[in-house]
Design an enzyme around this catalytic site. Structure first.
Site, mmCIF file in Angstrom:
data_model
loop_
_atom_site.group_PDB
_atom_site.id
_atom_site.type_symbol
_atom_site.label_atom_id
_atom_site.label_comp_id
_atom_site.label_asym_id
_atom_site.label_seq_id
_atom_site.Cartn_x
_atom_site.Cartn_y
_atom_site.Cartn_z
ATOM 1 N N GLY A 198 5.484 -5.257 -5.915
ATOM 2 C CA GLY A 198 6.443 -4.173 -6.094
ATOM 3 C C GLY A 198 6.676 -3.759 -7.538
ATOM 4 O O GLY A 198 6.183 -4.390 -8.478
ATOM 5 N N ASN A 199 7.430 -2.689 -7.702
ATOM 6 C CA ASN A 199 7.754 -2.154 -9.025
ATOM 7 C C ASN A 199 9.002 -1.285 -8.944
ATOM 8 O O ASN A 199 9.339 -0.746 -7.885
ATOM 9 C CB ASN A 199 6.572 -1.355 -9.592
ATOM 10 C CG ASN A 199 5.680 -0.779 -8.512
ATOM 11 O OD1 ASN A 199 6.020 0.221 -7.884
ATOM 12 N ND2 ASN A 199 4.555 -1.439 -8.250
ATOM 13 N N SER B 162 0.560 -0.353 -12.068
ATOM 14 C CA SER B 162 -0.581 0.420 -11.564
ATOM 15 C C SER B 162 -0.140 1.521 -10.605
ATOM 16 O O SER B 162 -0.903 2.443 -10.319
ATOM 17 C CB SER B 162 -1.576 -0.504 -10.860
ATOM 18 O OG SER B 162 -0.974 -1.142 -9.748
ATOM 19 N N GLU B 163 1.109 1.420 -10.108
ATOM 20 C CA GLU B 163 1.643 2.432 -9.193
ATOM 21 C C GLU B 163 2.413 3.530 -9.943
ATOM 22 O O GLU B 163 3.174 4.279 -9.330
ATOM 23 C CB GLU B 163 2.573 1.778 -8.169
ATOM 24 C CG GLU B 163 1.952 0.655 -7.365
ATOM 25 C CD GLU B 163 0.939 1.121 -6.338
ATOM 26 O OE1 GLU B 163 0.499 2.274 -6.399
ATOM 27 O OE2 GLU B 163 0.588 0.311 -5.463
ATOM 28 N N HIS C 209 7.978 -4.891 -0.923
ATOM 29 C CA HIS C 209 7.275 -5.307 0.286
ATOM 30 C C HIS C 209 8.138 -6.236 1.139
ATOM 31 O O HIS C 209 7.796 -7.412 1.320
ATOM 32 C CB HIS C 209 5.969 -6.016 -0.081
ATOM 33 C CG HIS C 209 5.080 -5.221 -0.997
ATOM 34 N ND1 HIS C 209 4.618 -5.703 -2.195
ATOM 35 C CD2 HIS C 209 4.588 -3.965 -0.880
ATOM 36 C CE1 HIS C 209 3.863 -4.781 -2.778
ATOM 37 N NE2 HIS C 209 3.839 -3.713 -2.003
ATOM 38 N N GLY D 257 2.056 -6.786 -13.443
ATOM 39 C CA GLY D 257 2.133 -8.236 -13.430
ATOM 40 C C GLY D 257 3.524 -8.806 -13.539
ATOM 41 O O GLY D 257 3.699 -10.026 -13.485
ATOM 42 N N HIS E 130 9.918 0.305 -5.184
ATOM 43 C CA HIS E 130 8.749 0.082 -4.317
ATOM 44 C C HIS E 130 8.607 -1.423 -4.126
ATOM 45 O O HIS E 130 8.370 -2.157 -5.099
ATOM 46 C CB HIS E 130 7.480 0.653 -4.928
ATOM 47 C CG HIS E 130 6.231 0.115 -4.281
ATOM 48 N ND1 HIS E 130 6.077 0.045 -2.910
ATOM 49 C CD2 HIS E 130 5.098 -0.416 -4.807
ATOM 50 C CE1 HIS E 130 4.899 -0.492 -2.622
ATOM 51 N NE2 HIS E 130 4.288 -0.786 -3.764
ATOM 52 N N HIS F 121 0.882 -1.934 3.423
ATOM 53 C CA HIS F 121 1.350 -2.044 2.039
ATOM 54 C C HIS F 121 2.839 -2.409 2.026
ATOM 55 O O HIS F 121 3.190 -3.581 2.127
ATOM 56 C CB HIS F 121 1.066 -0.723 1.313
ATOM 57 C CG HIS F 121 1.150 -0.813 -0.169
ATOM 58 N ND1 HIS F 121 0.507 0.072 -1.002
ATOM 59 C CD2 HIS F 121 1.818 -1.659 -0.984
ATOM 60 C CE1 HIS F 121 0.764 -0.237 -2.266
ATOM 61 N NE2 HIS F 121 1.560 -1.290 -2.278
#
Length: 207
Positions: A28-29, A73-74, A95, A44, A93, A156
């Protein structure tokens, strides 16, 4: 709210999400609109264990403006959400187990079952699978941002945007609880859907 205040707010809600197991490990981010730029977690980093060093500022082209490290990366998934929705200032974002289970089973959460979810979400659609961090994922998911605050991503997780981080987090809790309820309903023979008239009555409460 200045930069540090926004970062501390993101750290706080990232920790809450971690305590609820919404964002296990490195998954996530998080991000926040910051003037003409965006504050986002670094690649990371772990949302449940964030420090002030786990953020960078990027522009709307995805370039790093300040901070050390590589942005998530998102990042383009977040940037497209902000571009499409001027009212969205924060994005989560993650999971969570039940929302991710629905996403990984190819099932959306669009059926009208509980009034709270009809009221706050309308529907939680499912975007087709795209490789994490890819333009394909962004394109397949972003088409839902105009009308939906929360979107499941196949195999995802979920992405949620709102005007405030508190509201985005509260909607995350609500959505995960909803997914858990629907999963249990399936064990009991299936949920009973609200009628079209009942849905209209709920939507009318927003007026």
């Amino acid at each position: 709210m200045d930069y540090r205040e926004k970062v501390l707010e993101l750290i706080h809600y990232g920790k809450l999400a971690g305590e609820k197991n919404f964002t296990p490990g490195y998954s996530g981010n998080l991000s926040a609109r910051y003037g003409d730029n965006v504050i986002i977690t670094t690649s990371g980093s772990a949302n449940g264990y964030l420090t002030e060093d786990d953020f960078v500022v990027i522009d709307f082209a995805g370039n790093v403006v300040s901070g050390k490290g590589k942005p998530s990366s998102e990042k383009f998934l977040h940037l497209d959400f902000y571009k499409i929705r001027p009212d969205v200032n924060y994005i989560i974002h993650v999971h969570p187990v039940y929302l991710s289970a629905f996403a990984s089973s190819g099932k959306d959460l669009t059926a009208p079952v509980m009034p709270e979810n009809v009221f706050y979400f309308g529907e939680i659609p499912l975007a087709e699978y795209g490789l994490p961090g890819s333009r394909d994922l962004v394109d397949k998911t972003a088409k839902f941002f105009n009308k939906h605050d929360a979107v499941l991503m196949a195999n995802h997780g979920v992405i949620i945007g709102s005007a405030t981080l508190r509201d985005a987090y509260m909607k995350l809790e609500l959505a995960e609880s909803y997914a858990q309820t629907i999963a249990v309903c399936e064990m009991l023979g299936g949920a009973k859907h609200l009628t079209n008239e009942q849905v209209k009555e709920i939507i009318a409460l927003k007026s």
